[in-house]
Design a protein around this motif. Structure first.
Motif, PDB file in Angstrom:
ATOM      1  N   ASN A  65      17.567 -14.722   5.553  1.00 22.51           N
ATOM      2  CA  ASN A  65      16.190 -14.906   6.025  1.00 22.51           C
ATOM      3  C   ASN A  65      15.483 -15.969   5.168  1.00 22.51           C
ATOM      4  O   ASN A  65      14.784 -16.859   5.676  1.00 22.51           O
ATOM      5  CB  ASN A  65      15.482 -13.543   5.915  1.00 22.51           C
ATOM      6  N   PHE A  66      15.681 -15.876   3.853  1.00 22.05           N
ATOM      7  CA  PHE A  66      15.085 -16.845   2.925  1.00 22.05           C
ATOM      8  C   PHE A  66      15.803 -18.192   2.998  1.00 22.05           C
ATOM      9  O   PHE A  66      15.158 -19.244   2.913  1.00 22.05           O
ATOM     10  CB  PHE A  66      15.110 -16.292   1.491  1.00 22.05           C
ATOM     11  N   SER A  67      17.154 -18.172   3.159  1.00 23.63           N
ATOM     12  CA  SER A  67      17.885 -19.457   3.246  1.00 23.63           C
ATOM     13  C   SER A  67      17.400 -20.249   4.443  1.00 23.63           C
ATOM     14  O   SER A  67      17.198 -21.469   4.370  1.00 23.63           O
ATOM     15  CB  SER A  67      19.397 -19.245   3.414  1.00 23.63           C
ATOM     16  N   ALA A  68      17.215 -19.543   5.583  1.00 21.58           N
ATOM     17  CA  ALA A  68      16.765 -20.228   6.800  1.00 21.58           C
ATOM     18  C   ALA A  68      15.386 -20.840   6.570  1.00 21.58           C
ATOM     19  O   ALA A  68      15.121 -21.999   6.941  1.00 21.58           O
ATOM     20  CB  ALA A  68      16.730 -19.243   7.968  1.00 21.58           C
TER      21      ALA A  68
ATOM     22  N   THR B 274      12.341  -0.527   8.902  1.00 22.80           N
ATOM     23  CA  THR B 274      13.369  -1.224   9.688  1.00 22.80           C
ATOM     24  C   THR B 274      14.676  -1.344   8.903  1.00 22.80           C
ATOM     25  O   THR B 274      15.731  -1.563   9.491  1.00 22.80           O
ATOM     26  CB  THR B 274      12.915  -2.652  10.081  1.00 22.80           C
ATOM     27  N   GLY B 275      14.588  -1.247   7.579  1.00 21.79           N
ATOM     28  CA  GLY B 275      15.776  -1.440   6.747  1.00 21.79           C
ATOM     29  C   GLY B 275      16.208  -2.901   6.699  1.00 21.79           C
ATOM     30  O   GLY B 275      17.329  -3.221   6.293  1.00 21.79           O
ATOM     31  N   LYS B 276      15.320  -3.806   7.099  1.00 23.86           N
ATOM     32  CA  LYS B 276      15.675  -5.228   7.173  1.00 23.86           C
ATOM     33  C   LYS B 276      14.930  -6.046   6.124  1.00 23.86           C
ATOM     34  O   LYS B 276      13.901  -5.618   5.606  1.00 23.86           O
ATOM     35  CB  LYS B 276      15.350  -5.787   8.565  1.00 23.86           C
ATOM     36  N   ASN B 277      15.443  -7.244   5.874  1.00 25.19           N
ATOM     37  CA  ASN B 277      14.823  -8.132   4.889  1.00 25.19           C
ATOM     38  C   ASN B 277      13.471  -8.644   5.398  1.00 25.19           C
ATOM     39  O   ASN B 277      13.315  -8.951   6.576  1.00 25.19           O
ATOM     40  CB  ASN B 277      15.757  -9.327   4.610  1.00 25.19           C
ATOM     41  N   VAL B 278      12.519  -8.724   4.485  1.00 25.98           N
ATOM     42  CA  VAL B 278      11.186  -9.256   4.830  1.00 25.98           C
ATOM     43  C   VAL B 278      10.934 -10.525   4.010  1.00 25.98           C
ATOM     44  O   VAL B 278      11.147 -10.543   2.798  1.00 25.98           O
ATOM     45  CB  VAL B 278      10.065  -8.230   4.529  1.00 25.98           C
ATOM     46  N   LEU B 279      10.485 -11.552   4.702  1.00 28.20           N
ATOM     47  CA  LEU B 279      10.168 -12.845   4.078  1.00 28.20           C
ATOM     48  C   LEU B 279       8.688 -13.126   4.277  1.00 28.20           C
ATOM     49  O   LEU B 279       8.158 -12.897   5.364  1.00 28.20           O
ATOM     50  CB  LEU B 279      10.990 -13.930   4.786  1.00 28.20           C
TER      51      LEU B 279
END
Ligand SMILES: C[C@H](N)C(=O)N[C@@H](Cc1c[nH]cn1)C(=O)O
Ligand SMILES: [Zn+2]
Ligand SMILES: [Zn+2]
Length: 521
Positions: free
Chosen positions: A437-440, A472-477
């Motif tokens: 998510n951060f790389s994008a 959600t258990g997902k990465n947050v940016l």
């Protein structure tokens, strides 16, 4: 990696024109728009970004007009009399998204706790695209704003978008957070107009109570995590600011916020100070004495035990601050003065990101109008908040605050009555930026701004960030659009035209690079 020195390209900065359009997609190098900072890596242009960027440039007046309409709605969540405007803003957003083909719903949140005569504004949720072969990105923003009155020191009407000759777009909510929220709407529109498919499915979650502690939203997110938000692969929030004015950043941490009220009351009604001054305990005197025991002028919090809750600094962490592109001049520019507390950038950033702070915001019931009224207020309510950091738990902070205030009040030997309570709290959040998510987002920054972003934390709070991560258990940016000089929450809030337009490109480019990332958790 190419080592480069700062280089200004003023003509491009002014025109907002894209250098990229001079090259065909296959031969195009990464070209910076304004400043080079250090190293530029050789990020490849994602396919279809060029027509998207071109369309954003061509639609810029439409996008500014959209922001103008949004700023004109005084959607102030903290003021009861503006609640209808917060609802109007939700409808505006829902209409804009519907007109672009999104499936939109306005989800009610019920009554406002403690103010049952008021309905909480709805969460505007929207889905754009439902292709199982694409990633799904959940974007969050808020459509409510802080209060604003011309008398607070605004040079222009706060709810009329006013653009000056430098492209600074003044208006309440322009940067916090209507500009970024509309950035997502603009991304959809530019794709449709350019005839390009959105490379991901987009889920939107736009709330109307963020500036009042995100009332009701946590339960909603938790309830919908496995329903409306079930397809989410990653979360992106655009609701904070660059550290300076030229270099974008990606943000992986926020401070929390515990907001308190402390009231002192005694006389049955306001009193004549000539008649009763010197013969009655005065609530205001008690209150200002108690408030003066909370924090000193150097920013040191005076509540015993509070600093013991703060996570110790590691050597690794200490080494991060020196590499951040930030100067004391940046601080002075955004302060509009040279009144910073600390002697250098490292200590200033630590104070903003990794240490707690205590701010006194105001006193309800105090005489604040111009003139000289000789009144003794009968009841006054002081407001203050503590920005919290790892590892401060809200309950522990509350206990220390309540005990300290009661002990300080007891020392006054006053016959007045004191009450102290928590208005709302939101937890701090720190995540790992080592995720696709951060790389994008980093590639998108390099494509649009020609510079590698700084990885930053933020002194402000977005209480639902942690909720999104956990539910959600997902990465947050956090992918900010506005700059350090935008004066969010203050008089003369603004968003620079280039931050809005290039920021719209950034949000769109991020979605394209997300689509290209290998799908891992
Ligand atoms: C950073 C974000 N744009 C923001 O302004 N958040 C508010 C959230 C808040 C907390 N209590 C009340 N509002 C902030 O940091 O003050
Ligand atoms: Zn905000
Ligand atoms: Zn805000």
């Amino acid at each position: 990696m190419l080592p480069l020195f700062p280089l200004r390209i003023p003509s491009l900065a002014r025109s907002g024109q894209s250098l990229l359009s001079k090259f065909s997609p296959s031969t195009r190098p990464i070209v910076p728009r304004r400043f080079f900072y250090g190293h530029i890596s050789d990020t490849k242009m994602a396919p279809q970004l060029e027509p998207f960027f071109k369309q954003v440039d061509e639609s810029s007046e439409t996008f500014i007009d959209r922001l103008r309409k949004a700023v004109a709605i005084p959607s102030i969540s903290a003021q009861d009399e503006n609640r209808k405007d917060v609802f109007r803003m939700a409808q505006f957003l829902a209409d804009e998204l519907t007109a672009l083909g999104a499936e939109v719903e306005q989800r009610p949140l019920g009554k406002q706790p403690g103010k049952e005569h008021l309905d909480l504004p709805p969460v505007v949720v929207a889905r754009y695209g439902n292709d199982k072969n694409k990633k799904t990105i959940l974007v969050y923003g808020h459509y409510d704003v802080q209060p604003a009155q011309k008398e607070d020191g605004w040079a222009t009407e706060p709810f009329e978008l006013t653009i000056d000759e430098k492209g600074r777009m003044y208006g309440r909510g322009s940067t916090d957070d209507k500009g970024p929220v509309l950035g997502w709407v603009n991304v959809i529109e530019a794709h449709r107009k350019a005839g390009i498919e959105l490379p991901v499915n987009l889920l939107c979650c736009f709330e109307g109570m963020e500036e009042y502690g995100s009332e009701g939203l946590d339960d909603f997110i938790q309830a919908e995590a496995k329903k409306y938000f079930k397809d989410t692969d990653a979360v992106c929030i655009s609701d904070n600011y660059w550290l300076g004015t030229e270099k974008p950043c990606l943000t992986y941490g926020l401070r929390g916020c515990n907001y308190y009220s402390v009231s002192v009351s005694g006389p049955a009604q306001d009193l004549h100070s000539g008649v009763f001054g010197g013969s009655a305990h005065e609530p205001m005197t008690d209150l200002v004495t108690v408030l003066s025991k909370l924090v000193d002028p150097q920013g040191n919090i005076l509540i015993p035990g509070l600093m013991d809750l703060v996570a110790p600094m590691t050597e690794d962490e200490k080494s991060l601050y020196g590499n951040i592109s930030y100067t004391m001049e940046n601080l002075h520019e955004s302060l509009g003065s040279e009144t910073g507390i600390h002697p250098n950038k490292e200590r200033t950033l630590m104070a903003r990101w990794r240490y707690p702070s205590l701010s006194i915001h105001g006193i309800e019931g105090a005489y604040s109008a111009p003139g000289a009224k000789t009144v003794i207020p009968a009841k006054v309510i002081g407001k203050f908040s503590i920005r919290t950091v790892p590892n401060m738990e809200s309950e522990d902070v509350n206990k220390l605050v309540f005990d300290h205030i009661k002990a300080e009040f007891a020392k006054l030997n006053s016959k007045n009555k004191l009450d102290v309570w928590l208005q709302h709290d939101g937890k701090w959040w720190v995540a790992s930026p080592k995720h696709w998510n951060f790389s994008a987002a980093s590639k998108a920054v390099q494509q649009v701004f020609g510079v590698e972003p700084d990885m930053t934390r933020e002194g402000g709070s977005i209480p639902v960030t942690l909720t999104f991560e956990q539910a959600t258990g997902k990465n947050v940016l956090l992918l900010p659009m506005g700059s350090s000089t935008d004066a969010a929450h203050s008089a003369n809030e603004k968003l620079d035209r280039r931050n809005y337009i290039e920021g719209t490109k950034l949000l769109g480019a991020y979605l394209h690079y997300v689509a290209e990332e290998p799908a891992t958790e």
